[in-house]
Design an enzyme around this catalytic site. Structure first.
Site, mmCIF file in Angstrom:
data_model
loop_
_atom_site.group_PDB
_atom_site.id
_atom_site.type_symbol
_atom_site.label_atom_id
_atom_site.label_comp_id
_atom_site.label_asym_id
_atom_site.label_seq_id
_atom_site.Cartn_x
_atom_site.Cartn_y
_atom_site.Cartn_z
ATOM 1 N N GLY A 43 36.240 44.411 35.688
ATOM 2 C CA GLY A 43 37.099 44.673 34.534
ATOM 3 C C GLY A 43 36.398 44.983 33.226
ATOM 4 C CD GLU A 99 36.504 38.079 32.057
ATOM 5 O OE1 GLU A 99 35.984 39.122 32.460
ATOM 6 O OE2 GLU A 99 37.023 37.229 32.811
ATOM 7 C CG ASP A 100 38.764 41.817 32.252
ATOM 8 O OD1 ASP A 100 38.620 40.576 32.191
ATOM 9 O OD2 ASP A 100 39.092 42.408 33.299
ATOM 10 C CG ASP A 103 46.210 35.224 32.363
ATOM 11 O OD1 ASP A 103 47.047 35.030 31.483
ATOM 12 O OD2 ASP A 103 46.514 35.427 33.548
ATOM 13 C CE LYS A 131 47.773 38.704 30.143
ATOM 14 N NZ LYS A 131 48.248 38.693 31.526
ATOM 15 C CG PHE A 152 49.634 42.405 35.140
ATOM 16 C CD1 PHE A 152 48.829 41.327 35.491
ATOM 17 C CD2 PHE A 152 49.340 43.653 35.643
ATOM 18 C CE1 PHE A 152 47.746 41.509 36.341
ATOM 19 C CE2 PHE A 152 48.255 43.846 36.495
ATOM 20 C CZ PHE A 152 47.465 42.769 36.844
ATOM 21 C CB VAL A 153 47.381 44.547 29.847
ATOM 22 C CG1 VAL A 153 48.418 44.197 28.802
ATOM 23 C CG2 VAL A 153 46.321 43.462 29.941
ATOM 24 C CG ASP A 159 42.546 45.813 39.081
ATOM 25 O OD1 ASP A 159 42.313 44.830 38.352
ATOM 26 O OD2 ASP A 159 42.821 45.721 40.300
ATOM 27 N NE ARG A 165 38.876 48.031 38.864
ATOM 28 C CZ ARG A 165 39.047 46.717 38.720
ATOM 29 N NH1 ARG A 165 39.035 46.183 37.526
ATOM 30 N NH2 ARG A 165 39.225 45.943 39.765
HETATM 31 P P1 5GP Z 1 42.124 33.604 34.145
HETATM 32 O O1 5GP Z 1 41.230 32.800 35.057
HETATM 33 O O2 5GP Z 1 41.774 33.491 32.685
HETATM 34 O O3 5GP Z 1 43.571 33.287 34.397
HETATM 35 O O4 5GP Z 1 42.032 35.093 34.614
HETATM 36 C C1 5GP Z 1 41.058 35.928 34.285
HETATM 37 C C2 5GP Z 1 41.048 37.151 35.177
HETATM 38 O O5 5GP Z 1 42.361 37.459 35.717
HETATM 39 C C3 5GP Z 1 40.657 38.341 34.344
HETATM 40 O O6 5GP Z 1 39.270 38.504 34.314
HETATM 41 C C4 5GP Z 1 41.364 39.471 35.065
HETATM 42 O O7 5GP Z 1 40.570 39.904 36.134
HETATM 43 C C5 5GP Z 1 42.632 38.840 35.634
HETATM 44 N N1 5GP Z 1 43.757 39.073 34.723
HETATM 45 C C6 5GP Z 1 44.380 38.179 33.934
HETATM 46 N N2 5GP Z 1 45.383 38.745 33.234
HETATM 47 C C7 5GP Z 1 45.388 40.052 33.585
HETATM 48 C C8 5GP Z 1 46.187 41.173 33.185
HETATM 49 O O8 5GP Z 1 47.117 41.124 32.355
HETATM 50 N N3 5GP Z 1 45.870 42.365 33.767
HETATM 51 C C9 5GP Z 1 44.880 42.505 34.678
HETATM 52 N N4 5GP Z 1 44.680 43.712 35.173
HETATM 53 N N5 5GP Z 1 44.108 41.472 35.072
HETATM 54 C C10 5GP Z 1 44.356 40.259 34.529
#
Ligand code: 5GP
Length: 174
Positions: A43, A99-100, A103, A131, A152-153, A159, A165
């Site tokens: 990402g 990091e992208d 969440d 988020k 969800f972006v 992706d 992507r």
């Molecule tokens: P976390 O562990 O913080 O919940 O999730 C992180 C990972 O979940 C991110 O690096 C990404 O790969 C995926 N992710 C979380 N939210 C989104 C979203 O809105 N869109 C996409 N494409 N991936 C997300």
């Protein structure tokens, strides 16, 4: 899926301006010091490419690692596996994780703890998106691009089922 439209949330221009600001901040904070930018695949690949070019320094090293998070398409379980590790040790180095999106925070909680066991000089986090409404773990983000609502972006590296992507902007699937 095929009928779903993409609504633009953050334009390529807005992203570009913000990434330039983040690069300038990182350059200021690490002036005269070597810093290793650690991109989280896949990402972060576009964010990394733009951020690295926004840091006007000869002391920037680039590395990547791959993470797989167990869970479904949209929910993280917090159980994370390193699928591809760094190519060089980071002991004694200043590390900025690129990091992208943060969440729930579970993925970054795991990665930051893992990196700290490798005894770097410091570890900071640079995330393009956050988020906060979904946070399970509170992760301090040292360099943050944008705070977004619970959408969800996709795009700019992010992706949906490995697609989108390559979009130059960040959008929401409707
Ligand atoms: P976390 O562990 O913080 O919940 O999730 C992180 C990972 O979940 C991110 O690096 C990404 O790969 C995926 N992710 C979380 N939210 C989104 C979203 O809105 N869109 C996409 N494409 N991936 C997300």
């Amino acid at each position: 899926m095929e009928n779903r439209k993409v609504r633009e949330l953050l334009s390529a221009e807005r992203i570009g301006k913000r990434v330039a600001e983040l690069g300038a901040e990182i350059a200021r904070d690490f002036e005269g010091k070597e810093v290793v930018l650690v991109g989280v695949l896949k990402g972060s690949f576009l964010f990394m490419a733009d951020l690295a070019r926004a840091i006007p320094s000869e002391h920037v090293l680039i590395d990547f690692l791959g993470l797989a998070s167990y869970g479904d398409e949209t929910r993280s379980s917090g159980v994370v596996q390193i699928t591809a590790d760094l190519t060089k040790p980071v002991e004694g180095k200043h590390v900025v994780v690129v990091e992208d999106i943060v969440d729930t925070g579970l993925t970054m909680a795991y990665l930051l703890e893992n990196l700290r066991t490798r005894h770097p000089a410091s570890v900071k986090l640079c995330a393009l998106l956050h988020k906060p409404s979904r946070a399970v773990r509170q992760i301090p983000i040292d360099y943050l691009g944008f705070t977004i609502e619970d959408h969800f972006v996709i795009g700019y590296g992010l992706d949906y089922a490995q697609r989108f992507r390559n979009l130059p902007f960040i959008g929401v699937l409707e």
